[in-house]
Design a protein around this motif. Structure first.
Motif, PDB file in Angstrom:
ATOM      1  N   ILE A 186       0.866  -1.184   0.000  1.00  0.00           N
ATOM      2  CA  ILE A 186       0.000   0.000   0.000  1.00  0.00           C
ATOM      3  C   ILE A 186       0.903   1.235   0.000  1.00  0.00           C
ATOM      4  N   MET A 187       0.893   1.976  -1.109  1.00  0.00           N
ATOM      5  CA  MET A 187       1.721   3.179  -1.257  1.00  0.00           C
ATOM      6  C   MET A 187       0.823   4.408  -1.357  1.00  0.00           C
ATOM      7  N   LEU A 188       1.071   5.352  -0.487  1.00  0.00           N
ATOM      8  CA  LEU A 188       0.261   6.569  -0.437  1.00  0.00           C
ATOM      9  C   LEU A 188       1.049   7.721  -1.055  1.00  0.00           C
ATOM     10  N   PHE A 189       0.440   8.380  -2.017  1.00  0.00           N
ATOM     11  CA  PHE A 189       1.049   9.548  -2.673  1.00  0.00           C
ATOM     12  C   PHE A 189       0.342  10.807  -2.169  1.00  0.00           C
ATOM     13  N   THR A 190       1.112  11.707  -1.598  1.00  0.00           N
ATOM     14  CA  THR A 190       0.546  12.963  -1.086  1.00  0.00           C
ATOM     15  C   THR A 190       1.492  14.114  -1.425  1.00  0.00           C
ATOM     16  N   SER A 191       1.095  15.327  -1.060  1.00  0.00           N
ATOM     17  CA  SER A 191       1.893  16.527  -1.353  1.00  0.00           C
ATOM     18  C   SER A 191       1.678  17.540  -0.238  1.00  0.00           C
ATOM     19  N   THR A 192       2.348  18.660  -0.350  1.00  0.00           N
ATOM     20  CA  THR A 192       2.209  19.718   0.658  1.00  0.00           C
ATOM     21  C   THR A 192       0.963  20.544   0.416  1.00  0.00           C
ATOM     22  N   PHE A 193       0.786  20.983  -0.843  1.00  0.00           N
ATOM     23  CA  PHE A 193      -0.350  21.817  -1.220  1.00  0.00           C
ATOM     24  C   PHE A 193      -1.117  21.157  -2.357  1.00  0.00           C
ATOM     25  N   PRO A 194      -2.338  21.639  -2.638  1.00  0.00           N
ATOM     26  CA  PRO A 194      -3.064  21.146  -3.819  1.00  0.00           C
ATOM     27  C   PRO A 194      -2.360  21.591  -5.099  1.00  0.00           C
ATOM     28  N   ARG A 195      -2.666  20.896  -6.181  1.00  0.00           N
ATOM     29  CA  ARG A 195      -2.218  21.246  -7.532  1.00  0.00           C
ATOM     30  C   ARG A 195      -0.693  21.168  -7.678  1.00  0.00           C
ATOM     31  N   GLU A 196      -0.067  20.214  -7.014  1.00  0.00           N
ATOM     32  CA  GLU A 196       1.355  19.981  -7.217  1.00  0.00           C
ATOM     33  C   GLU A 196       1.616  18.825  -8.178  1.00  0.00           C
ATOM     34  N   GLY A 197       0.563  18.270  -8.806  1.00  0.00           N
ATOM     35  CA  GLY A 197       0.743  17.171  -9.755  1.00  0.00           C
ATOM     36  C   GLY A 197       0.710  15.797  -9.118  1.00  0.00           C
ATOM     37  N   LYS A 198       0.168  15.724  -7.912  1.00  0.00           N
ATOM     38  CA  LYS A 198       0.131  14.460  -7.169  1.00  0.00           C
ATOM     39  C   LYS A 198      -0.702  13.405  -7.887  1.00  0.00           C
ATOM     40  N   SER A 199      -1.872  13.773  -8.372  1.00  0.00           N
ATOM     41  CA  SER A 199      -2.753  12.791  -9.016  1.00  0.00           C
ATOM     42  C   SER A 199      -2.171  12.305 -10.340  1.00  0.00           C
ATOM     43  N   THR A 200      -1.546  13.210 -11.089  1.00  0.00           N
ATOM     44  CA  THR A 200      -0.926  12.821 -12.358  1.00  0.00           C
ATOM     45  C   THR A 200       0.196  11.819 -12.125  1.00  0.00           C
ATOM     46  N   ILE A 201       1.024  12.093 -11.124  1.00  0.00           N
ATOM     47  CA  ILE A 201       2.138  11.179 -10.836  1.00  0.00           C
ATOM     48  C   ILE A 201       1.609   9.836 -10.339  1.00  0.00           C
ATOM     49  N   THR A 202       0.566   9.849  -9.488  1.00  0.00           N
ATOM     50  CA  THR A 202      -0.006   8.597  -8.985  1.00  0.00           C
ATOM     51  C   THR A 202      -0.535   7.751 -10.136  1.00  0.00           C
ATOM     52  N   ALA A 203      -1.282   8.389 -11.044  1.00  0.00           N
ATOM     53  CA  ALA A 203      -1.877   7.647 -12.156  1.00  0.00           C
ATOM     54  C   ALA A 203      -0.810   7.070 -13.076  1.00  0.00           C
ATOM     55  N   ASN A 204       0.192   7.883 -13.433  1.00  0.00           N
ATOM     56  CA  ASN A 204       1.226   7.391 -14.327  1.00  0.00           C
ATOM     57  C   ASN A 204       2.085   6.312 -13.672  1.00  0.00           C
TER      58      ASN A 204
END
Length: 802
Positions: free
Chosen positions: A574-592
């Motif tokens: 189970i790997m969790l991808f998060t960031s400091t602020f919104p709109r840092e590209g977290k979802s794009t990196i998770t999906a790719n």
């Protein structure tokens, strides 16, 4: 679950001191090139606008030679060489007295503006006592005009060549040539303001060192007026120097002229009375004794007049000497030069003056040697003053002796017969007045010649002429300065903004601030162009699916490899991808990243846990509902909520309906049971979690995850915010696998975090070796414009030299 943390203890520090090279400065400028270009363009345009709209300024100049003054005495000329006080002469040239004469002569306090085309005239006289002396003159006929004040009210009418005079205004205009309706504005500037303005523009410098040659110049937009001002200044300066030298002689001439004017009337009266007496009495001639007596009386009267003139000259000299002492100036005797004592004192005075000037080249007025010379000069001047006082005393005694002798002669005249005595009296008055009058005329001529013989020690080498080329604006110089100052301002603003920017800009700075391992750097993923069928471009393209041979796709594969070798002995399902602020590209990196992991054959589930701002369903082109919310609330089963992404071995659970309590829902037992159940069904579960600082969802999810991957956008996250994230995760003892730097906006190249780590060689790999390796077909990178190729090549050379 593994709750061990690999975060170092203690607070992270600001990046340590590191070597700064040219590339770092260039990178700062390229990163903020818009500010640099804006400042540069604004300054350069302003400089160009000023240069090409400025009215040309012309400079007229004259050259003067200040000669050594040899008019004092022969002994001084033979023994001493005088140092010409060139600085004093320059100050005299720029003095207010000279400027006042120029303003009066050229009427520089008159301002003529807004003159109609082909309208010419000549103003001979203009005075005004109004508080606002601004007038508009308008022709009412070829030979007449009307005058309006500043309020537009007509104050009178005038004619060509006729003095116009009304209350407070006097105006004489001649040689008017124009048509009815032609006009101009006439303003009388304050005289003192005009003088001050002229003084500020006067320039006078010595050409070379100790050449005694002065170059005087003046700048004006009217070349002819510039010439006239310089020549008028030179003439006023020459007149002033001559006036200084002839002051005593001028006063003597004025005194003699006054005496002549008074005596002329007495002489006419005495001659008329003598002629009348001779006609009435018939006696026309005196005897020899009476004539001899009258001759003696006449001679004595001439002696008394001569003594009176000498005494008056001494008075003038004493006054001049006292004024010189008060002003601290050197006095040169203008009278009694034939007196050996005065000549010796004058020579000594010249010697001391030379010594004082020589001392002032090395010392100030406060130095003891200078004070000693000053005291000696004062002593010589006092001696000269004593000589003058002694001469006055001697002249007074001589005058008393002449007066006594005249009394004796008058007593002898009273002994003459009555008839002869009256004739003798009238003859005496006429004779004495005539002789004295002749004597005064002779002395007047001598004084006038003495004044006229005083010449200036200044020669005009080159008078001013009309300049043909302007000295301002200097177009090339101004544009070059605009270029330099524009670049300087641009660079200054860039580095000032860089100083104010406390965000983390590159991977090295992020590693030092966070104390984490750098897993990968993701280059900028450009938006896709519209497809041939006219569909809109996909802003968040799955680049690992659509462009598997791109540099970005290779970066995600590098991330996959680094994740595999991170804590290799620990389970990381189970790997969790998060960031400091919104709109840092977290979802794009998770999906790719989910795509590249599934490409290895592993079964992957990607879960969108960002219930507030979900976006994974858009990237995989599925609906948002049903999703995780419906699964956790028991509304739907996992199988019904699961979306087929169309990518082998990759399933998607979208966010679902946005709940009112996302944090409670994600931290619930249902969420833990959901992950535990799917843990056995999938090789990897990738969670797209909300930002750490935005909400509490990420820390809640991190406690039930095996590893946390922190996404950070370059140039977006302040260092204090990043440290706060680190402290938050460390407090929960959460295992952080590492850090992923994301160049979401395309500024990563300018921040320089690719250099030496991935980008420097990755680009060559993706567009060079990579294309030949992935396929037997020869593939080429997208075509670029020539200027882009040149810019890229130059930039790569800079990077490689770093």
């Amino acid at each position: 679950m593994n709750t061990n943390t690999n975060l170092p203890s203690g607070n992270p520090l600001r990046p340590q001191e590191e070597e700064i090279n040219l590339f770092d400065y260039v990178a700062v400028i390229m990163r903020r090139w818009k500010i640099f270009v804006a400042a540069f363009v604004v300054v350069f345009i302003l400089a160009a606008f000023y240069t090409f709209t400025m009215k040309p300024v012309y400079e007229a100049s004259a050259t003067l030679h200040i000669k050594e003054d040899r008019s004092k005495n022969l002994l001084t000329d033979l023994l001493y060489t005088h140092a010409i006080p060139i600085n004093a002469e320059i100050e005299i040239f720029k003095s207010r007295t000279s400027s006042e004469k120029v303003v009066q002569r050229l009427h520089l306090n008159r301002n003529i503006s807004n003159v109609s085309r082909n309208f010419t005239f000549n103003i001979l006289d203009f005075t005004s006592t109004d508080e606002e002396p601004v007038y508009k003159i308008r022709l009412t006929s070829p030979e007449a005009y009307e005058v309006r004040n500043d309020n537009g009210k007509v104050i009178g009418e005038g004619k060509n060549g006729v003095l116009f005079k009304t209350s407070g205004v006097s105006l004489l205009i001649k040689d008017i040539k124009g048509e009815k309706g032609d006009s101009f504005e006439l303003t009388l500037l304050p005289f003192n303001n005009a003088v001050e303005g002229l003084q500020k523009g006067i320039k006078a410098v010595e050409l070379g060192r100790q050449t005694s040659i002065i170059r005087a110049s003046y700048e004006h937009t009217d070349p002819a007026l510039a010439r006239d001002i310089v020549n008028a200044l030179v003439q006023a300066y020459l007149d002033q120097t001559v006036t200084f030298k002839t002051e005593e002689a001028s006063r003597a001439v004025s005194f003699i002229e006054e005496q002549i004017n008074l005596l002329r009337g007495e002489l006419n009266t005495s001659e008329q009375e003598l002629q009348s007496y001779k006609s009435e009495t018939g006696i026309v001639q005196l005897d020899s004794e009476a004539q001899a007596l009258i001759e003696k009386i006449s001679e004595m009267e001439k002696n008394r007049a001569d003594i009176m003139l000498q005494r008056q000259q001494i008075e003038f000299a004493r006054d001049a000497l006292r004024q010189a002492k008060q002003k601290g100036e050197i006095y040169s005797p203008g009278i009694m030069k034939n007196d050996p004592l005065v000549a010796g004192l004058a020579a000594k005075l010249s010697e001391l003056e030379v010594q004082k000037k020589a001392l002032l080249t090395d010392y100030t007025e406060a130095h003891q040697a200078v004070k000693s010379a000053r005291n000696q000069i004062d002593e010589i001047q006092n001696k000269i003053l004593a000589v003058y006082d002694s001469s006055r005393f001697n002249l007074a005694k001589q005058e008393e002796s002449v007066r006594n002798q005249l009394k004796i002669y008058e007593s002898q005249m009273r002994k003459l017969p009555d008839v002869e005595r009256d004739l003798a009296r009238l003859t005496r008055l006429s004779k004495v007045n005539a002789d004295i009058y002749t004597f005064l005329l002779q002395k007047h001529e001598e004084a006038r010649i003495a004044r006229a013989s005083t010449i200036s020690n200044i020669d005009i080498v080159d008078p001013a002429i009309i300049p043909h080329r302007p000295v301002k604006p200097k177009k090339a110089q101004n544009l070059l300065l605009g270029l330099i100052f524009g670049m300087a301002l641009g660079i200054g603003l860039v580095f000032f903004e860089e100083y104010l920017d406390d965000t983390i800009k590159d991977a090295e700075e992020a590693k030092r601030a966070m104390g984490l391992t750098l897993l990968a750097t993701i280059p900028h993923i450009p938006s896709r162009q519209p497809e041939l069928n006219g569909s809109a471009p996909d802003k968040d393209t799955l680049v690992t699916k659509t462009e598997p041979k791109s540099m970005a796709a290779e970066a995600f594969r590098s991330l996959r490899t680094n994740l595999h070798f991170t804590a290799i002995n620990k389970e990381k399902k189970i790997m969790l991808f998060t960031s400091t602020f919104p709109r840092e590209g977290k979802s794009t990196i998770t999906a790719n990243e989910a795509v590249v992991i599934s490409q290895t054959g592993a079964k992957v589930l990607i879960v969108d846990c960002d219930l507030r701002r979900s976006s994974l369903h858009e990237k995989f082109r599925h609906s948002k509902t049903p999703g995780l919310t419906e699964i956790l609330t028991g509304d739907v089963t996992f199988e019904k909520a699961k979306h087929n992404t169309g990518i082998p071995n990759l399933d998607l659970i979208s966010a679902g309906t946005t709940p009112p309590n996302p944090s409670e829902l994600l931290g619930s037992e249902a969420m833990r049971q959901f992950l535990m159940t799917q843990r056995d069904q999938y090789d990897y579960i990738l969670i797209d979690a909300p930002p750490v600082l935005a909400v509490t969802d990420a820390p809640v999810l991190a406690t039930i995850s095996d590893v946390v991957i922190l996404i950070m956008e370059a140039g977006r996250v302040p260092i204090k915010a990043a440290q706060h994230v680190r402290e938050t995760l460390a407090a929960l003892q959460i295992s952080v696998g590492g850090l992923v730097m994301n160049d979401k906006t395309g500024k990563g190249e300018t921040y320089g975090y690719y250099g030496g780590n991935y980008y420097r060689y990755g680009k060559g790999y993706g567009y060079g070796y990579g294309y030949g390796y992935y396929s037997d077909e020869e593939q080429k990178p997208p075509a670029k414009k020539p200027w882009e190729k040149t810019l890229k090549k130059t930039w790569q050379r800079i990077i490689q030299r770093k």
